[in-house]
Design a protein around this motif. Structure first.
Motif, PDB file in Angstrom:
ATOM      1  N   ILE A  17       0.862  -1.179   0.000  1.00 19.69           N
ATOM      2  CA  ILE A  17       0.000   0.000   0.000  1.00 19.69           C
ATOM      3  C   ILE A  17       0.899   1.229   0.000  1.00 19.69           C
ATOM      4  CG2 ILE A  17      -1.746   1.312   1.258  1.00 19.69           C
ATOM      5  CD1 ILE A  17      -2.849  -1.253   2.362  1.00 19.69           C
ATOM      6  N   LEU A  18       0.794   2.044  -1.036  1.00 19.98           N
ATOM      7  CA  LEU A  18       1.609   3.250  -1.166  1.00 19.98           C
ATOM      8  C   LEU A  18       1.047   4.348  -0.270  1.00 19.98           C
ATOM      9  CD1 LEU A  18       3.925   4.701  -2.806  1.00 19.98           C
ATOM     10  CD2 LEU A  18       2.118   5.443  -4.364  1.00 19.98           C
ATOM     11  N   VAL A  19       1.931   4.982   0.517  1.00 16.87           N
ATOM     12  CA  VAL A  19       1.520   6.091   1.383  1.00 16.87           C
ATOM     13  C   VAL A  19       2.431   7.287   1.141  1.00 16.87           C
ATOM     14  CG1 VAL A  19       0.588   4.557   3.168  1.00 16.87           C
ATOM     15  CG2 VAL A  19       2.970   5.280   3.311  1.00 16.87           C
ATOM     16  N   LYS A  20       1.894   8.471   1.475  1.00 19.28           N
ATOM     17  CA  LYS A  20       2.639   9.727   1.309  1.00 19.28           C
ATOM     18  C   LYS A  20       3.115   9.859  -0.146  1.00 19.28           C
ATOM     19  CE  LYS A  20       5.593   8.776   4.541  1.00 19.28           C
ATOM     20  NZ  LYS A  20       6.825   9.050   5.269  1.00 19.28           N
ATOM     21  N   LEU A  41       6.126   2.451   1.382  1.00 19.82           N
ATOM     22  CA  LEU A  41       5.154   1.383   1.199  1.00 19.82           C
ATOM     23  C   LEU A  41       4.895   0.687   2.528  1.00 19.82           C
ATOM     24  CD1 LEU A  41       6.674  -0.240  -2.010  1.00 19.82           C
ATOM     25  CD2 LEU A  41       4.620   1.176  -1.940  1.00 19.82           C
ATOM     26  N   CYS A  42       3.637   0.413   2.806  1.00 20.06           N
ATOM     27  CA  CYS A  42       3.284  -0.425   3.952  1.00 20.06           C
ATOM     28  C   CYS A  42       2.904  -1.807   3.434  1.00 20.06           C
ATOM     29  CB  CYS A  42       2.117   0.180   4.728  1.00 20.06           C
ATOM     30  SG  CYS A  42       2.525   1.718   5.577  1.00 20.06           S
ATOM     31  N   PRO A  67      10.138   0.268   3.037  1.00 23.06           N
ATOM     32  CA  PRO A  67       9.001  -0.572   3.437  1.00 23.06           C
ATOM     33  C   PRO A  67       8.716  -0.453   4.932  1.00 23.06           C
ATOM     34  CG  PRO A  67      10.975  -1.913   3.165  1.00 23.06           C
ATOM     35  CD  PRO A  67      11.384  -0.508   2.845  1.00 23.06           C
ATOM     36  N   HIS A  68       7.449  -0.432   5.284  1.00 22.92           N
ATOM     37  CA  HIS A  68       7.027  -0.364   6.683  1.00 22.92           C
ATOM     38  C   HIS A  68       6.250  -1.631   7.022  1.00 22.92           C
ATOM     39  CE1 HIS A  68       8.098   3.915   7.012  1.00 22.92           C
ATOM     40  NE2 HIS A  68       7.589   4.041   5.789  1.00 22.92           N
ATOM     41  N   THR A  98      -3.549   2.381  -2.693  1.00 24.48           N
ATOM     42  CA  THR A  98      -3.350   3.462  -1.725  1.00 24.48           C
ATOM     43  C   THR A  98      -4.421   3.373  -0.639  1.00 24.48           C
ATOM     44  OG1 THR A  98      -4.758   5.024  -2.926  1.00 24.48           O
ATOM     45  CG2 THR A  98      -2.418   4.976  -3.521  1.00 24.48           C
ATOM     46  N   LEU A  99      -4.191   4.084   0.443  1.00 21.19           N
ATOM     47  CA  LEU A  99      -5.173   4.099   1.524  1.00 21.19           C
ATOM     48  C   LEU A  99      -6.434   4.852   1.112  1.00 21.19           C
ATOM     49  CD1 LEU A  99      -2.965   4.862   4.669  1.00 21.19           C
ATOM     50  CD2 LEU A  99      -4.150   2.724   4.168  1.00 21.19           C
ATOM     51  N   GLY A 100      -7.535   4.532   1.780  1.00 18.46           N
ATOM     52  CA  GLY A 100      -8.726   5.346   1.630  1.00 18.46           C
ATOM     53  C   GLY A 100      -8.452   6.738   2.176  1.00 18.46           C
ATOM     54  N   PRO A 101      -9.177   7.756   1.741  1.00 27.74           N
ATOM     55  CA  PRO A 101      -8.866   9.142   2.123  1.00 27.74           C
ATOM     56  C   PRO A 101      -8.898   9.395   3.622  1.00 27.74           C
ATOM     57  CG  PRO A 101     -11.013   8.989   1.028  1.00 27.74           C
ATOM     58  CD  PRO A 101     -10.339   7.671   0.833  1.00 27.74           C
TER      59      PRO A 101
END
Length: 274
Positions: A17-20, A41-42, A67-68, A98-101
């Protein structure tokens, strides 16, 4: 690079899951307004070792991947819960998750505070996420059920409003305290000026044996800020004095540093015995 990274991870059975980074940069008015230097990435904690190995392989080719292990550092949210609310976006024919908003805004708030609030850009990310949200945005989902988590999100929103004039129209009035803790805003502005967390990353205590003079000269940067101490001990942002938390955080970090140093020395000694 994001496309290549996601495809390689998937070929190894990892769904990241891509973040930031790109996931927030795409919401800015112009893409170049939000530069980013690596790919955050998480991944499912059970797949972290695989993801870390892939990241090492990519680093050889000049692709920086961070990676997290799940979302433990961003509010202790359940991996399965956040994954079920995630969304897939397309980059040149490749689906990137990606994460939900609501979850992403909460993560941006946690990241800003957990890193000591030393980069204004991270607060800009929060402001952009607030002002580009859809009409269906669920604030209760964003705040979460944990009172401490809610406190962190609300205080970050108020900082974005106070320092960047972020538009908070539509945010539930019941979410906000009457004012920010008196020490919080000055602490953020001080961090933007001295950037102590940045200096700490440049001169970690682990470098003392290589650069003893420089590291010791910058030792004052290792004193935890009120923001960092609050986050590290999972305390609330309120009007109570911060110095007891700063002392406690300092002892906690020193304990972790000494434990890592001892473990490292034991590993070196065991290898030398062969």
């Amino acid at each position: 690079q994001i496309k290549e990274t996601v495809q390689l991870l998937r070929s190894n059975g990892v769904e990241p899951i891509l973040v930031k980074g790109w996931s927030i940069a795409r919401l800015y008015a112009e893409p170049a307004l939000r530069p980013y230097g690596d790919i955050d990435l998480c991944v499912n904690p059970d797949q972290y070792l695989i993801a870390n190995r892939v990241a090492d392989d990519l680093a050889i080719r000049g692709i920086r991947v961070d990676p997290h292990k799940g979302f433990a550092r961003f509010g202790n949210q359940s991996w399965n819960e956040l994954h079920s609310r995630s969304r897939c976006l397309e980059i040149d024919g490749v689906e990137v998750r990606t994460l939900g908003p609501e979850d992403h805004l909460r993560l941006l708030c946690f990241h800003f505070l957990r890193e000591g609030a030393w980069r204004p850009l991270w607060l800009c990310d929060v402001a952009v996420a607030i002002e580009t949200r859809a009409a269906t945005f669920d604030w209760n989902l964003c705040f979460g059920t944990n009172e401490t988590s809610r406190n962190y999100v609300v205080c970050t929103l108020l900082l974005a409003h106070s320092l960047l004039q972020a538009n908070l129209d539509g945010v539930p009035d019941t979410a906000f305290p009457k004012h920010l803790p008196r020490w919080l805003l000055p602490s953020v502005l001080k961090e933007w000026r001295v950037r102590s967390m940045y200096q700490r990353h440049r001169f970690p205590l682990t470098s003392v044996h290589r650069r003893p003079v420089t590291t010791l000269r910058r030792l004052h940067n290792h004193w935890p800020s009120p923001i960092e101490a609050t986050m590290s001990l999972n305390a609330a942002f309120d009007e109570t004095p911060r110095w007891p938390l700063q002392v406690g955080s300092c002892f906690r970090r020193m304990h972790h540093f000494l434990r890592r140093s001892i473990n490292t020395q034991n590993i070196i000694a065991s290898r030398a015995s062969y």
